[in-house]
Write an enzyme that holds these catalytic residues in place. Structure first.
Site, PDB file in Angstrom:
ATOM      1  N   LYS A 195       0.881  -1.173   0.000  1.00  0.00           N
ATOM      2  CA  LYS A 195       0.000   0.000   0.000  1.00  0.00           C
ATOM      3  C   LYS A 195       0.920   1.225   0.000  1.00  0.00           C
ATOM      4  CE  LYS A 195      -4.169   1.784   0.328  1.00  0.00           C
ATOM      5  NZ  LYS A 195      -5.119   1.754  -0.787  1.00  0.00           N
ATOM      6  N   ASP A 227      -5.465  -3.195  -2.461  1.00  0.00           N
ATOM      7  CA  ASP A 227      -6.898  -3.142  -2.792  1.00  0.00           C
ATOM      8  C   ASP A 227      -7.133  -3.604  -4.220  1.00  0.00           C
ATOM      9  OD1 ASP A 227      -5.365  -0.901  -3.199  1.00  0.00           O
ATOM     10  OD2 ASP A 227      -6.926   0.553  -2.725  1.00  0.00           O
ATOM     11  N   ASP A 251      -2.412 -12.544   4.957  1.00  0.00           N
ATOM     12  CA  ASP A 251      -3.429 -13.295   5.694  1.00  0.00           C
ATOM     13  C   ASP A 251      -4.768 -13.200   4.945  1.00  0.00           C
ATOM     14  OD1 ASP A 251      -4.765 -14.628   7.665  1.00  0.00           O
ATOM     15  OD2 ASP A 251      -4.606 -13.057   9.183  1.00  0.00           O
ATOM     16  N   ASP A 255      -6.587 -16.162   2.149  1.00  0.00           N
ATOM     17  CA  ASP A 255      -7.923 -16.729   2.363  1.00  0.00           C
ATOM     18  C   ASP A 255      -8.812 -16.474   1.150  1.00  0.00           C
ATOM     19  OD1 ASP A 255      -7.324 -17.731   4.800  1.00  0.00           O
ATOM     20  OD2 ASP A 255      -8.979 -16.759   5.863  1.00  0.00           O
TER      21      ASP A 255
END
Ligand code: NAD
Length: 370
Positions: A195, A227, A251, A255
């Site tokens: 970011k 993002d 993390d 997922d």
């Protein structure tokens, strides 16, 4: 060759799925002339029951003395198990955090790919998955927001909580090197996710990753904001090879990537330190809801054992044999219940098998491949 494998069977379905991975490793041993010895190591809820703590010093020494560790999964039903009435540092997952720290496992690799045989389980539209995808997320595991200083205090009578995100250049360099070296064994592309438009830590991340990239001229490096990466994973997952990112971003993105591949019982993972040592485990949890019924899908654990062969033991041919055996068995229509088509009209041509039968079928396919 001889290899000494530490085995953390753990809780829930852990002992069942690990047994099948050992069956497949033994088949590799027979077919390709290797010997695997196994040393059981207690961790998680079973360790709490036996010793009062989720991981003993003796267990850490056993793990350190192994060539690699194969793990099932740890933990119980978090709503009902007495383990979750204990203070956080004594609960099952505290054992895993302590083991990662003791072994300095700073790099977590989670592949996510589409098995052609399981295309229907993928939640993405057919036009999005196209030719399929095969990506791997390299997540920094021991730094960043999860390990920074944190505090909650009252400021001017109002409660205020603070977490801090710190990375130094050495931490970034070592994980970047891991990502580039894995990319060299794959399609030679790294997408570094950060970011950098907002965070100082991300700007340092980008600078160091670019320095490391100079040592890997064959690997193409891209940068992507986190993002955007979250969107691209569902829009065009086929564009990625290795995604390199920090702890919290990794993390969340790993997922997301595992959901996109559509089958939680299929995805393997590995955690590394600076040596060839690795801790290999499925991406899923201990599934206490189906424990002891011989219905769990052992494939994620078997594929984790294949990663162990490839990355810790440098047995590429043998790792390929295990991965191909999984594909062969799926192609023949064998399915554990979690990956069996749900619609009646789609079930023709499939055979439902138990956890132990799936392990035996894959072991037989390995033996037949040699
Ligand atoms: P889970 O992954 O264990 O289960 C989620 C769902 O997926 C359940 O319905 C389960 O039956 C199913 N499932 C998972 N693996 C499967 C398999 N191999 N075959 C067939 N179905 C499978 O997640 P959860 O229920 O949130 O967690 C259960 C326990 O596992 C908790 O104690 C949690 O803390 C622990 N956990 C451990 C690890 C680890 O050891 N690294 C990782 C995640 C969760």
């Amino acid at each position: 060759m001889q290899f000494h494998v530490g085995v953390i069977a753990g809780d829930g379905i852990g002992p069942e799925i690990v047994e099948e991975a050992k069956k497949v490793l033994d088949a590799v041993g027979k077919a390709y002339g290797h010997e695997f010895s196994y040393e059981p190591i207690l961790m998680g809820g079973c360790s709490i029951d036996a010793t009062g703590v989720p991981l003993t010093d003796e267990a850490i020494q056993q793990a350190k003395g192994s060539d690699a560790v194969l793990m099932g999964s740890i933990g119980g039903d978090t709503r009902t198990s007495p383990w979750y009435k204990l203070e956080p540092s004594l609960r099952p997952e505290a054992g895993l955090l302590k083991l990662r720290k003791s072994l300095n496992l700073f790099a977590n690799l989670r592949p996510a790919y589409l098995f052609d045989e399981l295309r229907k389980a993928c939640p993405l539209k057919e036009e999005v998955i196209g030719k399929g995808f095969d990506l791997a997320i390299m997540r920094e595991l021991t730094g960043g927001l999860y390990f920074g200083k944190r505090e909650t205090k009252k400021v001017d009578g109002v409660l205020q909580a603070t977490d801090t995100l710190t990375y130094n250049e050495n931490e970034i360099r070592r994980i970047a090197k891991k990502a580039f070296s894995i990319a060299m064994q794959r399609r030679k592309k790294v997408t570094s996710v950060d970011k950098a438009n907002v965070l100082d830590s991300s700007r340092l991340w980008r600078k160091v990753v670019e320095e490391v990239a100079k040592d890997y001229p064959e690997v193409t490096l891209d940068h992507m904001l986190v993002d955007n990466c979250a969107m691209q994973l569902v829009k065009d997952p086929g564009q990625f090879d290795v995604i390199l990112t920090e702890n919290m971003f990794g993390d969340i993105l790993s997922d997301e990537a595992s959901m996109v591949s559509g089958s939680i019982g299929m995805l393997s993972s590995a955690s590394f330190n600076d040596t060839d040592f690795g801790l290999y485990e499925p991406s899923h949890g201990s599934a206490p809801d189906i424990a002891g019924q011989d219905i769990a899908n052992p494939i994620a654990t078997i594929l984790s054992a294949a990663m162990m062969l490839r990355f810790s033991f440098k047995l590429d041919k043998e790792a390929d044999a295990v991965e191909n055996a999984v594909k062969t068995v799926l192609k023949k229509g064998y399915r554990t219940v979690d990956i069996l088509p749900q619609e009646k009209e789609e079930i023709a041509g499939f055979t439902q098998v138990s956890c132990s039968r799936m392990g035996s079928l894959i072991a037989d396919a390995v033996k037949a491949s040699a």
